[in-house]
Design an enzyme around this catalytic site. Structure first.
Site, PDB file in Angstrom:
ATOM      1  N   GLU A   1       0.953  -1.307  -0.037  1.00 56.75           N
ATOM      2  CA  GLU A   1      -0.094   0.042  -0.018  1.00 56.75           C
ATOM      3  C   GLU A   1       0.958   1.246   0.028  1.00 56.75           C
ATOM      4  OE1 GLU A   1      -2.995  -0.127  -0.745  1.00 56.75           O
ATOM      5  OE2 GLU A   1      -3.114  -2.150  -0.422  1.00 56.75           O
TER       6      GLU A   1
ATOM      7  N   HIS B   1       3.475   6.573  -5.300  1.00 61.90           N
ATOM      8  CA  HIS B   1       2.907   6.893  -6.619  1.00 61.90           C
ATOM      9  C   HIS B   1       1.958   8.222  -6.534  1.00 61.90           C
ATOM     10  CE1 HIS B   1       1.016   4.817 -10.792  1.00 61.90           C
ATOM     11  NE2 HIS B   1       1.927   5.872 -10.914  1.00 61.90           N
TER      12      HIS B   1
END
Length: 689
Positions: free
Chosen positions: A471, A477
């Site tokens: 995660e 990202h």
């Protein structure tokens, strides 16, 4: 009292003012936000000035600020800490938000404005850079796929379908969370807990007390497999826990939370919508905008892997069956035995991951593992801001700084499981990074790690550790996004690309030098024994069973979204037969290995955004395995695993920083210098090239 959503937050990182936000604020802000958004876009459509990047693309991205603020803050809170009022808001506004989206995507004036900008760019009257051109092309494609060219009567039916599907998805998700809580197994005889560590027993005792029960309560996690099946010695309790897990939503053990009629209705309506839009089925519609591009490509990779994985699983089953006979002569291997026996097999032939728990204290894994890896690769550091309030008292806010000390953004970490939280783990973006708007990223990391019992640390399983790293790959990202447009920021990429950075980030959990930092005994302070470390790293080969349960879920997803109408069940009573037939046709039906998610509790495809896209984890893993090989090539004497700043900087610049600002596979090719090599994944799975 002023509604906090009606103006930008004045808190650091534009963190929503959760200390003052009420559910009533959400209702009001959604109403006002939708009205404002439509008014702003109407003004854009009516503009008679020549179309430019500024008065079309920039104006579009600036619109809907109130609605965006409200939805981002609310969705996070509702998913992680719901209550009846939040569920009611979601149920009421889901169809209205679908109608709001339709009002935009079926607006001929907005579509015309986009096309006029494209025409002017083609004629050389307007200059578009790479990000402008991609944003414009994606918006035009979205309109074409959204039904803007349909006749009015078909548009009316499309609006009905979108509204009902939004309602059904919320209905499914609400029942799923309640059903998961209801499926918890109540234990009154402590002898049945043989094999569990003291901290696990204490946690189950606390769960029972919270539910006003005597004894112990074993919660059910969102997947078919249950973590405690690794340790429970009592075969009867293992069976009860397994059956409680795989029977959720099917009506037999809990009729109140039966999800079957809902999911069948969703599948049938998605098919109708796809055909209305000119596609043979929903999968064809979904795959068109992915890296895979076609349904044939998706089916091909699933079909190529399934036989080898099934054969590998059968060999594993034979070994476990022999082990069971030594423990209980004459006993037949059952699904609830697999995890328990596999752990013991690993203890003799490779490594027993259960031994790791005393060395995996959550705070140390977070600080010396997850955060430390990000610092080593990208130079960023993490600094807790305890004075800032998250969406629950358990959520913690960390400021993220660049190597030069400048503020990059923030991440909200919400680790502990609770009855009000959805199952699984996920990342969300509360504020999208954007140079156009000047916004820094604010992301969340939401997991379901068992909370510590009073006076005890929170000890993690190895799977918990991998999930936390995974995660956080999504978080990176979002945090390292470096794009102009908020709509193209961070994880705004195709579904079968979005899992790629998160899967890459998992590799650092296995990095020996990093393990030595974060795997320290919580009582003695001793590091993980060297021989255990070596055995752990050597045990990384994925098992056939683990891969098969994923493949089975992927195949189920495709069956629900590729089948013609006559092959879909007409109501919930046909769900189990449909599942069995679909897995049988694909050669993935295995009596000992249920899919990772059965249809009745498959949130990803019936309550989330992965419809026809659950294969994405496999598709992304092709790029992940190829990228891991690249990182290994960058190894230096000081960093044998390739965890170097130079390697991290390249991955940041060409993949993470791009977000969805250009075509996803183009960003991969710029990073890697070519297409991904599937042989690295086959080797990881133990399959011949």
């Amino acid at each position: 009292m002023t509604n906090p959503f009606l103006a930008p937050s004045t808190l650091p990182y534009s963190l929503p003012d959760y200390a003052t936000i009420t559910d009533a604020h959400v209702r009001e802000a959604l109403e006002i936000g939708m009205e404002q958004h439509l008014a702003e876009l109407e003004e854009l459509a009516a503009d008679t000035a020549p179309a430019t990047v500024e008065n079309v693309l920039h104006a579009w991205e600036r619109s809907g600020a109130t609605l965006d603020r409200t939805l981002s803050a609310f969705w996070v809170a509702r998913s992680a800490d719901t209550n009846p009022e939040r569920d009611a808001i979601m149920a009421e506004f889901s169809p209205r938000l679908a109608a709001h989206s339709d009002a935009i995507m079926l607006h001929p004036g907005l579509y015309a404005r986009l096309r006029r900008l494209a025409e002017r760019a083609a004629a050389g009257e307007v200059e578009l850079d790479e990000q402008d051109a991609f944003n414009l092309a994606e918006r035009i494609r979205g309109y074409a796929r959204g039904g803007v060219d349909l006749p009015q009567d078909q548009q009316a039916r499309l609006r009905e379908l979108n509204g009902e599907l939004a309602t059904l998805s919320t209905t499914f998700d609400t029942a799923l969370t309640a059903g998961r809580n209801a499926a918890a197994v109540h234990v009154t005889d402590e002898a049945e807990l043989a094999g569990l560590a003291d901290d696990d027993r204490a946690r189950l005792r606390e769960a029972a007390r919270a539910a006003d029960l005597d004894g112990w309560l074993v919660p059910v996690v969102n997947t078919s497999g249950q973590p405690l099946l690794d340790s429970l010695e009592h075969r009867g309790l293992r069976e009860r826990l397994h059956r409680a897990s795989v029977g959720r939503g099917l009506g037999g053990q809990d009729p109140e939370h039966d999800t079957r009629d809902t999911l069948v209705r969703i599948a049938r309506l998605r098919l109708e919508r796809a055909r209305l839009l000119g596609y043979p089925h929903h999968a064809a519609y979904a795959h068109e905008v992915t890296c895979a591009r076609t349904t044939d490509a998706v089916n091909d990779i699933l079909a190529r892997l399934t036989p080898g994985v099934v054969a590998l699983t059968d060999r594993e089953a034979q070994a476990l069956g022999a082990r069971l006979h030594t423990l209980e002569p004459g006993a037949t291997l059952e699904p609830w035995d697999w995890q328990f026996l596999a752990v013991r097999e690993a203890a003799e032939t490779s490594f027993d991951a259960d031994l790791l728990k005393p060395y995996l204290e959550f705070e140390r894994v977070l600080q010396e593992g997850v955060f430390a890896a990000a610092t080593a690769l990208y130079g960023i550091t993490f600094h807790e801001r305890p004075e800032l309030v998250g969406y629950t008292a358990q959520a913690r806010v960390f400021e993220v700084r660049e190597e030069d000390g400048s503020v990059l953004g923030a991440v909200v970490v919400d680790a502990w499981t609770r009855p009000t939280k959805k199952g699984g783990a996920w990342m969300t973006s509360i504020v999208d990074q954007s140079h156009l708007l000047g916004d820094l990223p604010l992301v969340t990391n939401t997991c379901n790690v068992p909370p510590p019992a009073p006076g005890s640390p929170s000890l993690m399983t190895w799977d918990n550790v991998i999930t936390l790293f995974h995660e956080f790959g999504h978080d990176l990202h979002g945090l390292l996004s470096d794009v102009r447009y908020p709509s193209r920021s961070g994880t705004s990429v195709p579904r079968d690309f979005v899992e790629f950075p998160s899967q890459v980030n998992e590799i650092w959990a296995w990095e020996p030098a990093l393990i030595q930092r974060y795997a320290v005994h919580h009582e003695t302070g001793d590091p993980l024994p060297a021989e255990w470390l070596d055995a752990l790293v050597a045990s990384r080969q994925e098992s056939g069973r683990d891969t098969l349960e994923l493949l089975a879920a992927m195949l189920l997803d495709q069956a629900w979204h590729q089948s013609p109408l006559e092959d879909l069940p007409t109501d919930g009573s046909g769900v189990e037969a449909f599942e069995a037939a679909a897995l049988g046709r694909a050669g993935a039906a295995h009596p000992l290995v249920p899919p990772r998610y059965r249809s009745a509790y498959f949130h990803h495809i019936f309550g989330g955004g992965y419809a026809a896209g659950y294969y994405s984890y496999l598709w992304s893993e092709v790029m992940d395995a190829d990228t891991v090989a690249w990182f290994r090539e960058q190894a230096t004497p000081g960093q044998p695993g390739g965890m170097t700043r130079a390697a991290g900087e390249r991955f940041r610049r060409e993949v993470l920083g791009r977000g969805g600002s250009i075509e996803a596979m183009e960003s991969y090719r710029r990073f890697r210098g070519g297409e991904p090599d599937v042989s690295h994944l086959l080797s990881r799975l133990g399959l011949p090239a």
